[in-house]
Design a protein around this motif. Structure first.
Motif, PDB file in Angstrom:
ATOM      1  N   GLN A  31       0.828  -1.204   0.000  1.00 19.68           N
ATOM      2  CA  GLN A  31       0.000   0.000   0.000  1.00 19.68           C
ATOM      3  C   GLN A  31       0.868   1.262   0.000  1.00 19.68           C
ATOM      4  O   GLN A  31       0.507   2.267  -0.605  1.00 19.68           O
ATOM      5  CB  GLN A  31      -0.961   0.000   1.178  1.00 19.68           C
ATOM      6  N   LEU A  32       2.013   1.200   0.675  1.00 15.78           N
ATOM      7  CA  LEU A  32       2.924   2.341   0.652  1.00 15.78           C
ATOM      8  C   LEU A  32       3.447   2.578  -0.762  1.00 15.78           C
ATOM      9  O   LEU A  32       3.513   3.713  -1.226  1.00 15.78           O
ATOM     10  CB  LEU A  32       4.093   2.111   1.619  1.00 15.78           C
ATOM     11  N   ARG A  33       3.796   1.502  -1.460  1.00 21.97           N
ATOM     12  CA  ARG A  33       4.287   1.639  -2.840  1.00 21.97           C
ATOM     13  C   ARG A  33       3.174   2.153  -3.768  1.00 21.97           C
ATOM     14  O   ARG A  33       3.422   2.967  -4.651  1.00 21.97           O
ATOM     15  CB  ARG A  33       4.847   0.321  -3.338  1.00 21.97           C
ATOM     16  N   THR A  34       1.949   1.695  -3.547  1.00 26.53           N
ATOM     17  CA  THR A  34       0.818   2.188  -4.343  1.00 26.53           C
ATOM     18  C   THR A  34       0.625   3.679  -4.108  1.00 26.53           C
ATOM     19  O   THR A  34       0.422   4.441  -5.061  1.00 26.53           O
ATOM     20  CB  THR A  34      -0.471   1.422  -3.973  1.00 26.53           C
ATOM     21  N   ARG A  35       0.697   4.097  -2.858  1.00 29.64           N
ATOM     22  CA  ARG A  35       0.556   5.522  -2.528  1.00 29.64           C
ATOM     23  C   ARG A  35       1.656   6.336  -3.208  1.00 29.64           C
ATOM     24  O   ARG A  35       1.403   7.433  -3.721  1.00 29.64           O
ATOM     25  CB  ARG A  35       0.602   5.709  -1.003  1.00 29.64           C
ATOM     26  N   LEU A  36       2.875   5.802  -3.246  1.00 27.74           N
ATOM     27  CA  LEU A  36       3.994   6.483  -3.897  1.00 27.74           C
ATOM     28  C   LEU A  36       3.733   6.647  -5.390  1.00 27.74           C
ATOM     29  O   LEU A  36       3.963   7.719  -5.962  1.00 27.74           O
ATOM     30  CB  LEU A  36       5.291   5.701  -3.646  1.00 27.74           C
ATOM     31  N   SER A  37       3.196   5.617  -6.030  1.00 28.78           N
ATOM     32  CA  SER A  37       2.857   5.694  -7.459  1.00 28.78           C
ATOM     33  C   SER A  37       1.773   6.744  -7.705  1.00 28.78           C
ATOM     34  O   SER A  37       1.846   7.507  -8.677  1.00 28.78           O
ATOM     35  CB  SER A  37       2.359   4.344  -7.969  1.00 28.78           C
ATOM     36  N   GLU A  38       0.773   6.787  -6.847  1.00 27.00           N
ATOM     37  CA  GLU A  38      -0.294   7.788  -6.973  1.00 27.00           C
ATOM     38  C   GLU A  38       0.264   9.197  -6.839  1.00 27.00           C
ATOM     39  O   GLU A  38      -0.134  10.114  -7.564  1.00 27.00           O
ATOM     40  CB  GLU A  38      -1.367   7.556  -5.905  1.00 27.00           C
ATOM     41  N   ASP A  86       3.372  10.143  -7.538  1.00 26.98           N
ATOM     42  CA  ASP A  86       4.136  10.432  -8.760  1.00 26.98           C
ATOM     43  C   ASP A  86       3.193  10.945  -9.848  1.00 26.98           C
ATOM     44  O   ASP A  86       3.475  11.946 -10.513  1.00 26.98           O
ATOM     45  CB  ASP A  86       4.883   9.187  -9.251  1.00 26.98           C
ATOM     46  N   ARG A  87       2.070  10.260 -10.003  1.00 23.92           N
ATOM     47  CA  ARG A  87       1.078  10.659 -11.000  1.00 23.92           C
ATOM     48  C   ARG A  87       0.510  12.042 -10.691  1.00 23.92           C
ATOM     49  O   ARG A  87       0.422  12.908 -11.560  1.00 23.92           O
ATOM     50  CB  ARG A  87      -0.048   9.622 -11.047  1.00 23.92           C
ATOM     51  N   ASP A  88       0.149  12.272  -9.421  1.00 24.45           N
ATOM     52  CA  ASP A  88      -0.422  13.557  -9.019  1.00 24.45           C
ATOM     53  C   ASP A  88       0.553  14.711  -9.223  1.00 24.45           C
ATOM     54  O   ASP A  88       0.148  15.817  -9.578  1.00 24.45           O
ATOM     55  CB  ASP A  88      -0.877  13.511  -7.553  1.00 24.45           C
ATOM     56  N   LEU A  89       1.837  14.451  -9.015  1.00 27.23           N
ATOM     57  CA  LEU A  89       2.841  15.490  -9.232  1.00 27.23           C
ATOM     58  C   LEU A  89       2.908  15.863 -10.709  1.00 27.23           C
ATOM     59  O   LEU A  89       2.927  17.038 -11.060  1.00 27.23           O
ATOM     60  CB  LEU A  89       4.212  15.028  -8.738  1.00 27.23           C
ATOM     61  N   VAL A  90       2.900  14.845 -11.580  1.00 25.81           N
ATOM     62  CA  VAL A  90       2.995  15.082 -13.027  1.00 25.81           C
ATOM     63  C   VAL A  90       1.803  15.891 -13.540  1.00 25.81           C
ATOM     64  O   VAL A  90       1.971  16.802 -14.349  1.00 25.81           O
ATOM     65  CB  VAL A  90       3.129  13.741 -13.790  1.00 25.81           C
ATOM     66  N   VAL A  91       0.607  15.588 -13.055  1.00 28.72           N
ATOM     67  CA  VAL A  91      -0.585  16.292 -13.541  1.00 28.72           C
ATOM     68  C   VAL A  91      -0.848  17.604 -12.789  1.00 28.72           C
ATOM     69  O   VAL A  91      -1.822  18.285 -13.063  1.00 28.72           O
ATOM     70  CB  VAL A  91      -1.857  15.401 -13.501  1.00 28.72           C
ATOM     71  N   GLY A  92       0.027  17.930 -11.852  1.00 26.15           N
ATOM     72  CA  GLY A  92      -0.109  19.200 -11.142  1.00 26.15           C
ATOM     73  C   GLY A  92      -1.090  19.183  -9.995  1.00 26.15           C
ATOM     74  O   GLY A  92      -1.477  20.236  -9.483  1.00 26.15           O
ATOM     75  N   LYS A  93      -1.501  18.020  -9.556  1.00 22.65           N
ATOM     76  CA  LYS A  93      -2.473  17.901  -8.471  1.00 22.65           C
ATOM     77  C   LYS A  93      -1.800  17.963  -7.091  1.00 22.65           C
ATOM     78  O   LYS A  93      -2.472  18.153  -6.085  1.00 22.65           O
ATOM     79  CB  LYS A  93      -3.217  16.573  -8.645  1.00 22.65           C
ATOM     80  N   LEU A  94      -0.467  17.812  -7.066  1.00 21.55           N
ATOM     81  CA  LEU A  94       0.283  17.763  -5.812  1.00 21.55           C
ATOM     82  C   LEU A  94       1.463  18.723  -5.912  1.00 21.55           C
ATOM     83  O   LEU A  94       2.200  18.702  -6.899  1.00 21.55           O
ATOM     84  CB  LEU A  94       0.766  16.332  -5.555  1.00 21.55           C
ATOM     85  N   GLU A  95       1.626  19.562  -4.892  1.00 25.73           N
ATOM     86  CA  GLU A  95       2.736  20.504  -4.875  1.00 25.73           C
ATOM     87  C   GLU A  95       4.049  19.773  -4.623  1.00 25.73           C
ATOM     88  O   GLU A  95       4.085  18.765  -3.930  1.00 25.73           O
ATOM     89  CB  GLU A  95       2.527  21.540  -3.771  1.00 25.73           C
TER      90      GLU A  95
END
Length: 192
Positions: A105-112, A114-123
């Protein structure tokens, strides 16, 4: 008789995990509602939650000292509580997954993330903080990190996280972990 002891141990572990989940959810909810609360209300609620974590830690200490069959399973919970109290980890979700020993689950959260950073959803700052927390948790759970992940962790890990790792390497000394957690609670009380 022996099976009853195992059943009781299992029930105790489940109850403790549920209590830890509740406290971690309470911290997460508090962080999510921070802007909706007055500063003094937020600080008071956070302090109450930290005190509950401290009391929970004291209960774990008593259980560990009286029942050696639970020591290994409770050590992860003690470390999670210590991390929350010392605020080495700012993300209750990561603390919860670490305490429950959920590297997948930690690795899944890390992947999410990464995705959120690329799409600008995460600072970027929040991404860096949470990635460091997840990588440190994965390392403590004995998971292999990539060379890139190790480099990222080395470049961004702060002093508090280093302190957490150095204390948590000595799992045999639950007293050290609890002593550090208690001192951090006292520091937080003085700050508020």
């Amino acid at each position: 008789m022996a099976s009853r002891g195992k059943t009781e141990t299992s029930k105790l572990k489940q109850n403790l995990e549920e209590q830890l989940d509740r406290l971690m959810q309470q911290l997460q909810d508090l962080e999510e509602c921070r802007e909706e609360l007055a500063t003094d209300e937020y600080e008071e609620t956070k302090q109450e939650t930290l005190e509950q974590l401290s009391e929970f830690s004291d209960s774990l200490k008593k259980i560990v000292s009286g029942n050696m069959t639970l020591v290994d399973e409770l050590s992860a919970m003690q470390l999670a509580i210590q991390a929350a109290i010392s605020q080495a980890f700012k993300t209750p979700e990561v603390i919860r997954m670490f305490a429950k020993k959920q590297p997948g689950q930690l690795r899944t959260r890390l992947s999410e993330m990464d995705r959120d950073l690329v799409v600008g959803k995460l600072e970027r700052d929040l991404y860096t903080q949470q990635k460091v927390e997840i990588l440190a948790a994965l390392r403590r759970l004995g998971e292999k990190l990539t060379v890139d992940d190790e480099a990222f962790l080395s470049a961004h890990a702060g002093a508090i996280l280093s302190q957490f790792e150095s204390v948590s390497t000595d799992l045999g000394s639950g007293d050290k972990v609890l002593a550090l957690a208690s001192s951090e609670v006292e520091k937080n009380k003085k700050m508020i």
